[in-house]
Design a protein around this motif. Structure first.
Motif, PDB file in Angstrom:
ATOM      1  N   ASP A  34       1.924   5.835   7.803  1.00 39.33           N
ATOM      2  CA  ASP A  34       2.364   4.632   8.525  1.00 39.33           C
ATOM      3  C   ASP A  34       3.785   4.181   8.190  1.00 39.33           C
ATOM      4  O   ASP A  34       4.272   3.207   8.759  1.00 39.33           O
ATOM      5  CB  ASP A  34       1.399   3.450   8.304  1.00 39.33           C
ATOM      6  CG  ASP A  34       0.025   3.702   8.905  1.00 39.33           C
ATOM      7  OD1 ASP A  34      -0.067   4.524   9.848  1.00 39.33           O
ATOM      8  OD2 ASP A  34      -0.957   3.094   8.443  1.00 39.33           O
ATOM      9  N   TRP A  35       4.455   4.871   7.288  1.00 33.83           N
ATOM     10  CA  TRP A  35       5.798   4.450   6.865  1.00 33.83           C
ATOM     11  C   TRP A  35       6.891   5.388   7.377  1.00 33.83           C
ATOM     12  O   TRP A  35       8.031   5.314   6.916  1.00 33.83           O
ATOM     13  CB  TRP A  35       5.855   4.383   5.333  1.00 33.83           C
ATOM     14  CG  TRP A  35       5.108   3.214   4.764  1.00 33.83           C
ATOM     15  CD1 TRP A  35       3.755   3.094   4.615  1.00 33.83           C
ATOM     16  CD2 TRP A  35       5.672   1.987   4.278  1.00 33.83           C
ATOM     17  NE1 TRP A  35       3.442   1.867   4.055  1.00 33.83           N
ATOM     18  CE2 TRP A  35       4.601   1.171   3.846  1.00 33.83           C
ATOM     19  CE3 TRP A  35       6.987   1.500   4.182  1.00 33.83           C
ATOM     20  CZ2 TRP A  35       4.791  -0.107   3.318  1.00 33.83           C
ATOM     21  CZ3 TRP A  35       7.170   0.232   3.638  1.00 33.83           C
ATOM     22  CH2 TRP A  35       6.090  -0.564   3.220  1.00 33.83           C
ATOM     23  N   VAL A  81      11.514  -3.612   8.509  1.00 35.58           N
ATOM     24  CA  VAL A  81      10.408  -2.670   8.383  1.00 35.58           C
ATOM     25  C   VAL A  81       9.427  -2.889   9.527  1.00 35.58           C
ATOM     26  O   VAL A  81       9.172  -4.035   9.926  1.00 35.58           O
ATOM     27  CB  VAL A  81       9.700  -2.802   7.011  1.00 35.58           C
ATOM     28  CG1 VAL A  81       9.099  -4.183   6.823  1.00 35.58           C
ATOM     29  CG2 VAL A  81       8.638  -1.720   6.839  1.00 35.58           C
ATOM     30  N   GLN A  90       0.970  -6.403   8.493  1.00 37.76           N
ATOM     31  CA  GLN A  90       0.829  -5.174   9.266  1.00 37.76           C
ATOM     32  C   GLN A  90      -0.247  -4.262   8.668  1.00 37.76           C
ATOM     33  O   GLN A  90      -0.893  -3.505   9.376  1.00 37.76           O
ATOM     34  CB  GLN A  90       2.171  -4.437   9.348  1.00 37.76           C
ATOM     35  CG  GLN A  90       3.212  -5.190  10.173  1.00 37.76           C
ATOM     36  CD  GLN A  90       4.453  -4.346  10.452  1.00 37.76           C
ATOM     37  OE1 GLN A  90       4.697  -3.342   9.809  1.00 37.76           O
ATOM     38  NE2 GLN A  90       5.241  -4.778  11.416  1.00 37.76           N
ATOM     39  N   GLU A  91      -0.425  -4.343   7.359  1.00 39.55           N
ATOM     40  CA  GLU A  91      -1.440  -3.521   6.701  1.00 39.55           C
ATOM     41  C   GLU A  91      -2.822  -4.189   6.752  1.00 39.55           C
ATOM     42  O   GLU A  91      -3.818  -3.571   6.356  1.00 39.55           O
ATOM     43  CB  GLU A  91      -1.054  -3.282   5.230  1.00 39.55           C
ATOM     44  CG  GLU A  91       0.159  -2.384   5.057  1.00 39.55           C
ATOM     45  CD  GLU A  91       0.576  -2.232   3.600  1.00 39.55           C
ATOM     46  OE1 GLU A  91       1.078  -1.160   3.241  1.00 39.55           O
ATOM     47  OE2 GLU A  91       0.405  -3.191   2.812  1.00 39.55           O
ATOM     48  N   TYR A 140      10.471   3.812   8.735  1.00 37.75           N
ATOM     49  CA  TYR A 140      11.157   3.082   7.659  1.00 37.75           C
ATOM     50  C   TYR A 140      11.595   4.056   6.566  1.00 37.75           C
ATOM     51  O   TYR A 140      12.748   4.030   6.111  1.00 37.75           O
ATOM     52  CB  TYR A 140      10.215   2.021   7.083  1.00 37.75           C
ATOM     53  CG  TYR A 140      10.817   1.214   5.955  1.00 37.75           C
ATOM     54  CD1 TYR A 140      11.734   0.194   6.214  1.00 37.75           C
ATOM     55  CD2 TYR A 140      10.465   1.463   4.627  1.00 37.75           C
ATOM     56  CE1 TYR A 140      12.289  -0.560   5.178  1.00 37.75           C
ATOM     57  CE2 TYR A 140      11.012   0.723   3.587  1.00 37.75           C
ATOM     58  CZ  TYR A 140      11.923  -0.283   3.866  1.00 37.75           C
ATOM     59  OH  TYR A 140      12.465  -1.021   2.834  1.00 37.75           O
ATOM     60  N   VAL A 183       4.822  -6.879   5.697  1.00 34.48           N
ATOM     61  CA  VAL A 183       4.177  -5.593   5.439  1.00 34.48           C
ATOM     62  C   VAL A 183       2.674  -5.784   5.244  1.00 34.48           C
ATOM     63  O   VAL A 183       1.860  -5.052   5.803  1.00 34.48           O
ATOM     64  CB  VAL A 183       4.806  -4.898   4.200  1.00 34.48           C
ATOM     65  CG1 VAL A 183       3.928  -3.763   3.688  1.00 34.48           C
ATOM     66  CG2 VAL A 183       6.199  -4.372   4.543  1.00 34.48           C
ATOM     67  N   LEU A 236       5.801  -0.943  10.467  1.00 32.67           N
ATOM     68  CA  LEU A 236       4.873   0.133  10.135  1.00 32.67           C
ATOM     69  C   LEU A 236       4.107   0.622  11.352  1.00 32.67           C
ATOM     70  O   LEU A 236       3.955  -0.097  12.332  1.00 32.67           O
ATOM     71  CB  LEU A 236       3.870  -0.347   9.079  1.00 32.67           C
ATOM     72  CG  LEU A 236       4.441  -0.888   7.768  1.00 32.67           C
ATOM     73  CD1 LEU A 236       3.307  -1.181   6.791  1.00 32.67           C
ATOM     74  CD2 LEU A 236       5.440   0.074   7.156  1.00 32.67           C
TER      75      LEU A 236
END
Length: 232
Positions: free
Chosen positions: A143-144, A87, A191-192, A147, A188, A89
């Motif tokens: 943002d996804w 993944v 990244q968030e 993926y 994840v 993002l």
């Protein structure tokens, strides 16, 4: 799948894949664990005594056939479990083709290619192909995009495969877990820019239970699509 079944598994190194591999290994099934390189293969072989390994880079699907042709493949395959995934993002305005291509390669094209390569064994065994998809395979949030696109594609792959292989007695299952407490989830959250609290998310063991249930379901039925959500 009573008795000694043989499972080919990607992603057995961590998270859901490791939980599934541990469960099947503990009950005495034969494991063929995919690794991206010889070093990872050695680690997996140490973690799962008696398991066989297959080396090939999922990021380069076009080389998988060549890589596997130089290794001893299992003659009998009861299930092919696609659990590996990556993944990355970012908004559409910033994601590069490299990021798109990497996620599509690992999450979609490589599973298609591995399925193609193992279909003869799966048909003979009247086996099962199981894809660990994602909630992102059903809904795409900000943002996804890349993926989620790879996972939406994975659902399409599974659906087409199910229709094609039904006459051959091959079952096809897609599992759509919500956020799971795994190394991928740590990334994840980084990244968030959010604090990571594993207790908020699904335990990989719960997803493993779902997967093993789909594998062990009596032959008169198949679990086609199952969504697993955090209960809190």
């Amino acid at each position: 799948m009573a008795g000694m079944a043989t499972h080919v598994i990607t992603g057995a190194g961590s998270g859901i894949g490791a939980a599934v591999a541990r469960r099947l290994h503990a009950r005495g099934d034969e494991l063929v664990l995919h690794a991206r390189d010889a070093g990872r293969a050695k680690e997996l072989a140490a973690d799962f005594p008696g398991a066989r390994t297959l080396v090939g880079d999922l990021a380069e699907p076009s080389r998988l056939s060549w890589a596997l042709s130089h290794q001893t493949l299992p003659e009998h395959v009861d299930s092919l479990l696609h659990i590996a995934g990556v993944v990355d993002l970012g908004p559409v305005g910033e994601l590069t083709p490299k990021s798109w291509q990497h996620q599509l390669a690992v999450n979609l094209v490589a599973p298609a290619e591995l399925t193609r390569l193992f279909l003869p064994q799966l048909r003979t065994a009247r086996g099962q192909v199981l894809f660990v998809n994602s909630g992102a395979g059903l809904n795409a949030h900000a943002d996804w995009s890349a993926y989620a696109a790879s996972k939406h594609g994975l659902k399409a792959l599974a659906d087409s495969l199910r229709y094609e292989e039904h006459p051959h007695g091959v079952r096809v299952t897609s599992v759509f877990p919500g956020r799971t407490a795994s190394p991928m989830q740590v990334k994840v959250h980084q990244q968030e820019g959010r604090e990571y609290d594993p207790s908020k998310w699904i335990d990989p063991e719960s997803v493993a239970t779902t997967i093993v249930t789909a594998l062990d379901l009596p032959r008169d039925a198949e679990i086609t699509n199952v969504t697993v959500r955090p209960s809190s």
